[in-house]
Design an enzyme around this catalytic site. Structure first.
Site, PDB file in Angstrom:
ATOM      1  N   VAL A  14       0.835  -1.212   0.000  1.00  0.00           N
ATOM      2  CA  VAL A  14       0.000   0.000   0.000  1.00  0.00           C
ATOM      3  C   VAL A  14       0.865   1.256   0.000  1.00  0.00           C
ATOM      4  O   VAL A  14       0.560   2.236  -0.690  1.00  0.00           O
ATOM      5  CB  VAL A  14      -0.968  -0.002   1.204  1.00  0.00           C
ATOM      6  CG1 VAL A  14      -1.787   1.280   1.220  1.00  0.00           C
ATOM      7  CG2 VAL A  14      -1.883  -1.215   1.137  1.00  0.00           C
ATOM      8  N   ALA A  43       9.777   5.954   5.933  1.00  0.00           N
ATOM      9  CA  ALA A  43      10.440   4.997   6.825  1.00  0.00           C
ATOM     10  C   ALA A  43      10.055   3.583   6.438  1.00  0.00           C
ATOM     11  O   ALA A  43       8.881   3.293   6.227  1.00  0.00           O
ATOM     12  CB  ALA A  43      10.033   5.259   8.280  1.00  0.00           C
ATOM     13  N   LYS A 105      -7.110  -1.138  10.163  1.00  0.00           N
ATOM     14  CA  LYS A 105      -8.428  -1.398  10.772  1.00  0.00           C
ATOM     15  C   LYS A 105      -8.307  -2.063  12.125  1.00  0.00           C
ATOM     16  O   LYS A 105      -9.103  -1.783  13.027  1.00  0.00           O
ATOM     17  CB  LYS A 105      -9.299  -2.261   9.862  1.00  0.00           C
ATOM     18  CG  LYS A 105      -8.593  -3.442   9.258  1.00  0.00           C
ATOM     19  CD  LYS A 105      -8.163  -3.083   7.862  1.00  0.00           C
ATOM     20  CE  LYS A 105      -7.468  -4.226   7.153  1.00  0.00           C
ATOM     21  NZ  LYS A 105      -6.910  -3.764   5.877  1.00  0.00           N
ATOM     22  N   GLU A 129     -10.023   6.280   5.567  1.00  0.00           N
ATOM     23  CA  GLU A 129     -10.860   5.738   4.483  1.00  0.00           C
ATOM     24  C   GLU A 129     -10.350   4.383   4.010  1.00  0.00           C
ATOM     25  O   GLU A 129     -11.132   3.493   3.664  1.00  0.00           O
ATOM     26  CB  GLU A 129     -10.904   6.743   3.327  1.00  0.00           C
ATOM     27  CG  GLU A 129     -11.786   6.358   2.168  1.00  0.00           C
ATOM     28  CD  GLU A 129     -13.262   6.252   2.530  1.00  0.00           C
ATOM     29  OE1 GLU A 129     -13.705   5.105   2.732  1.00  0.00           O
ATOM     30  OE2 GLU A 129     -13.947   7.285   2.612  1.00  0.00           O
ATOM     31  N   VAL A 132     -11.337   0.503   5.632  1.00  0.00           N
ATOM     32  CA  VAL A 132     -12.531  -0.302   5.367  1.00  0.00           C
ATOM     33  C   VAL A 132     -12.789  -0.367   3.865  1.00  0.00           C
ATOM     34  O   VAL A 132     -12.926   0.665   3.204  1.00  0.00           O
ATOM     35  CB  VAL A 132     -13.774   0.278   6.077  1.00  0.00           C
ATOM     36  CG1 VAL A 132     -14.996  -0.591   5.789  1.00  0.00           C
ATOM     37  CG2 VAL A 132     -13.548   0.416   7.570  1.00  0.00           C
ATOM     38  N   GLY A 134     -11.027  -0.957   1.269  1.00  0.00           N
ATOM     39  CA  GLY A 134     -10.005  -0.479   0.334  1.00  0.00           C
ATOM     40  C   GLY A 134     -10.381   0.802  -0.374  1.00  0.00           C
ATOM     41  O   GLY A 134     -10.548   1.846   0.258  1.00  0.00           O
ATOM     42  N   LYS A 205     -13.374  -4.242  10.444  1.00  0.00           N
ATOM     43  CA  LYS A 205     -13.961  -3.252   9.544  1.00  0.00           C
ATOM     44  C   LYS A 205     -15.413  -2.967   9.918  1.00  0.00           C
ATOM     45  O   LYS A 205     -15.872  -1.826   9.894  1.00  0.00           O
ATOM     46  CB  LYS A 205     -13.859  -3.748   8.097  1.00  0.00           C
ATOM     47  CG  LYS A 205     -12.407  -3.869   7.612  1.00  0.00           C
ATOM     48  CD  LYS A 205     -12.324  -4.686   6.322  1.00  0.00           C
ATOM     49  CE  LYS A 205     -10.893  -4.861   5.843  1.00  0.00           C
ATOM     50  NZ  LYS A 205     -10.783  -5.908   4.798  1.00  0.00           N
ATOM     51  N   GLY A 302      -5.428  -4.339  -2.385  1.00  0.00           N
ATOM     52  CA  GLY A 302      -4.526  -4.101  -3.503  1.00  0.00           C
ATOM     53  C   GLY A 302      -3.823  -2.765  -3.356  1.00  0.00           C
ATOM     54  O   GLY A 302      -4.311  -1.862  -2.683  1.00  0.00           O
TER      55      GLY A 302
END
Lengths: 437, 437
Positions: A14, A43, A105, A129, A132, A134, A205, A302
């Site tokens: 991510v 980091a 989450k 955002e 939950v 994605g 979630k 993803g």
């Protein structure tokens, strides 16, 4: 607008996606907000990876606290995951007066009450955002888009791994364990899949959505969680014969007695849109008293879909610089001092329809006994499917769908049915939701 | 937060719903925003109705300008509709320094550029969630939820009347005219249904979405609009045999050459979620480069669903009081000075798949002639359905689905096919979108 300076904690899937999206769509974003979002420090334990992804354009460090304490950083994006260090970092960032964006989450469901309280005291934003579903902007829909409504219930396919597994089980008639192996091979499931397949990730979630929907604190420890490990492709097939799909749903409803907060496999009529959400995709249905049912669909995981949500939060924060807390949306939709700790109903008190599968000897009178037990407890039958015994067998499967009843009444009926001499072994019970009201 | 004082223009269906929702959900809303939204004045030509709905709790007038000029009013909610008086009232409200909420898609699609410019100069908000897809928070999703993305395309069922008619035509095999009559009787269609059935209403909404998606000014006058009046239930049935549904879609795509902006009946593969949106419901698919496809579904019209969107806008405005323009979301997602008037492609330049229905005499060689014409123009065939001639007829229907080609090339092919001696009459052409990329 002044430039928003971002410190990124974690540049894995991510985090890498976030870097890519900010870089690639810089000009669109600038045209939208009239200013820039810039990653000033990253980091990651893997310094080499961090350098490779950022191409030497950004200061990289393996010390996450260096980012959190960096006076240049306006907002910390936490993409490390887990409860321990992530919590420490988020609280430190808040203490340092920095805004926080997180996709975590688990952290919010378990420690959200403490984190949001700290953020409120420091007057900073904690946006989530990406935590939950994605890339689906479901938090924004719940917090803002549907703010005129009393939310009545939320029901969602909010774990892509399990939805992928259930879809494969249905399409190919395979057993859970076989599909799980395949999912692990394809990277859809983790080496240790417990959080996903036992419904814990979905419960995290759901906890967050329920808090926003009903104005309650996070009450994760009271969520009922049942995974998909015991589901058989046989039950999926029988459900299909009766016009239903089985999905792992996170369901939260507000009732007179309290709030339902539960994750479990659920039969849904196949004509509902959400019953047709397949593969790794996510979808959430929200029922508001004014708007009626609304549905939100998209990729629940993803790199770039999740980054889409992370960066949308950054865009919001960029714009909201200099605003007071009351000019911003409350973290969880309701003002913190207006939250009400509505009781979470134990699963025994929940109302649901049910799918029952029993194995009975093929003798006259069995069905009469079973239906009498149900009738005595005022459980009404919606549909029934009686299979012929297989070649050489004396017993056959009977499937019963019931209308809504309370779980403890259903469990009492099941105990009585299991005690019938003609019934072989334990009943299979799967909850059923029509999602019609 | 100080109380937000609302002046309501029009207390018909949506206005009445707005009054009801604000009143009924007052305490939820207050718990969310930490303040109150109060309707202080209502204008309607039907004073009696206005008094009845408001129960004497609110000042009512039949002079809309009295509301717009009322110094007590912070925000004017325009629910009158139409272009003329509504425009005058909205511009006057802006000139008076009041925020505006409107559900008027026609007004915004046609005069939006002028209205937003005026609002920017006065530093007031013009909010319009209710103008597109009723209660679905699609404006918020496009403007904010997906702000990290380059939007590639938007495709929506954004007119409930026509979706209701198409659903009935399919379910009951009825002709358009018969279903329209029934829809009018049930109140799903207006006495003069032109705006709905000719796709004009959908084009208004599409214009607004395209502006937000691609950062263009409103370009309604360049939208291509084709309604459903010529659709036959036969085509709906043939499409279904081939695995497709026909929906009136508003489609806007960004291409190298410009922006597509078109409303027309469209074949969609039945496995797409949006192909299964039936009755009067709406749904919009948005494809972003990072998030992929996302879908938003709900009621596109009706008193309370539309009120849900109106009141959500009021909640936003209540919160944003005292903020500067740069702390707010740009009206149309992109800063006004960053809009680009991308050219709108004429329909002849659009790329699409096609459904062709032709009537041909049942002689050898016809199909060879037809397929040669298509092949010569490099139009590739995806599927074909050749019906047997009906009892006593010498001609039969042939249905061809093509892969994507340019409309003018398809039209050239059609002209050549129609000129073949074995072909009887005009071809039926319906566009086809797989919505897969």
């Amino acid at each position: 607008m002044k430039e928003l300076k971002v410190g990124l904690l974690g540049i894995g899937t991510v985090g890498g996606g976030t870097y890519t999206v900010i870089t690639r769509n810089q000009s669109e974003i600038a045209r939208r907000i009239g200013g820039n979002i810039r990653i000033v420090q990253v980091a990651d334990r893997n310094l080499e990876l961090a350098r490779q992804i950022t191409g030497g354009q950004v200061n990289v460090t393996d010390d996450a606290f260096a980012v959190v304490n960096n006076p240049e950083v306006d907002v910390v994006v936490e993409l490390i995951g887990g409860y321990t260090i992530a919590k420490e970092l988020v609280l430190k960032a808040i203490a340092n007066g920095k805004h926080v964006v997180t996709a975590n989450k688990a952290l919010l469901a378990v420690h959200g009450n403490e984190i949001f309280k700290a953020a409120a005291e420091k007057g900073v934003i904690v946006a989530f955002e990406a935590a939950v579903a994605g890339g689906i902007p479901i938090i924004k829909a719940l917090r803002e888009g549907l703010s005129a409504n009393k939310i009545e219930w939320v029901a969602g396919i909010i774990n892509g791994t399990t939805n992928f597994i259930l879809t494969e089980m249905r399409d190919k008639g395979l057993a859970f364990a076989d599909v799980l192996k395949e999912a692990q091979r394809l990277g859809y499931a983790e080496a240790d899949p417990t959080f996903d397949v036992e419904g814990i990730d979905a419960a995290h979630k759901l906890t967050i959505m329920a808090s926003i929907a009903f104005g309650t604190p996070m009450q994760f420890e009271q969520a009922y969680t049942e995974g998909i490990t015991k589901l058989t492709s046989q039950d999926i097939r029988y459900a299909q014969e009766l016009g239903y799909r089985i999905k792992l749903l996170g369901i939260s409803k507000k009732t007179e007695a309290g709030v339902e907060l539960r994750v479990h496999p659920t039969l849904i009529p196949e004509k509902r849109l959400i019953a047709n959400v397949d593969g790794a995709m996510n979808a959430v249905v929200v029922k508001g008293d004014a708007v009626g049912p609304t549905l939100y669909y998209g990729a629940g995981a993803g790199a770039e879909p999740t980054a889409s949500a992370v960066v949308a939060d950054l865009v919001d924060i960029a714009r909201l610089q200099g605003t007071s807390a009351e000019q911003r949306v409350a973290f969880l939709g309701y003002q913190l001092d207006q939250q009400q700790a509505l009781p979470v109903l134990p699963i025994a008190d929940v109302h649901s329809g049910y799918y029952l599968r029993l194995r009975a000897s093929d003798k006259p009178g069995v069905m009469a006994d079973v239906t009498k037990i149900l009738a005595d407890l005022k459980i009404s039958i919606d549909a029934m499917l009686q299979k012929e015994p297989e070649e050489g067998e004396a017993e056959a499967d009977i499937i019963i769908l019931t209308h809504t009843t309370q779980e403890k009444i259903m469990d009492a009926a099941i105990a009585k049915i299991e005690a019938l001499p003609a019934i072989d072994g334990a009943l299979t019970k799967i909850r059923l939701e029509t999602l019609s009201r």
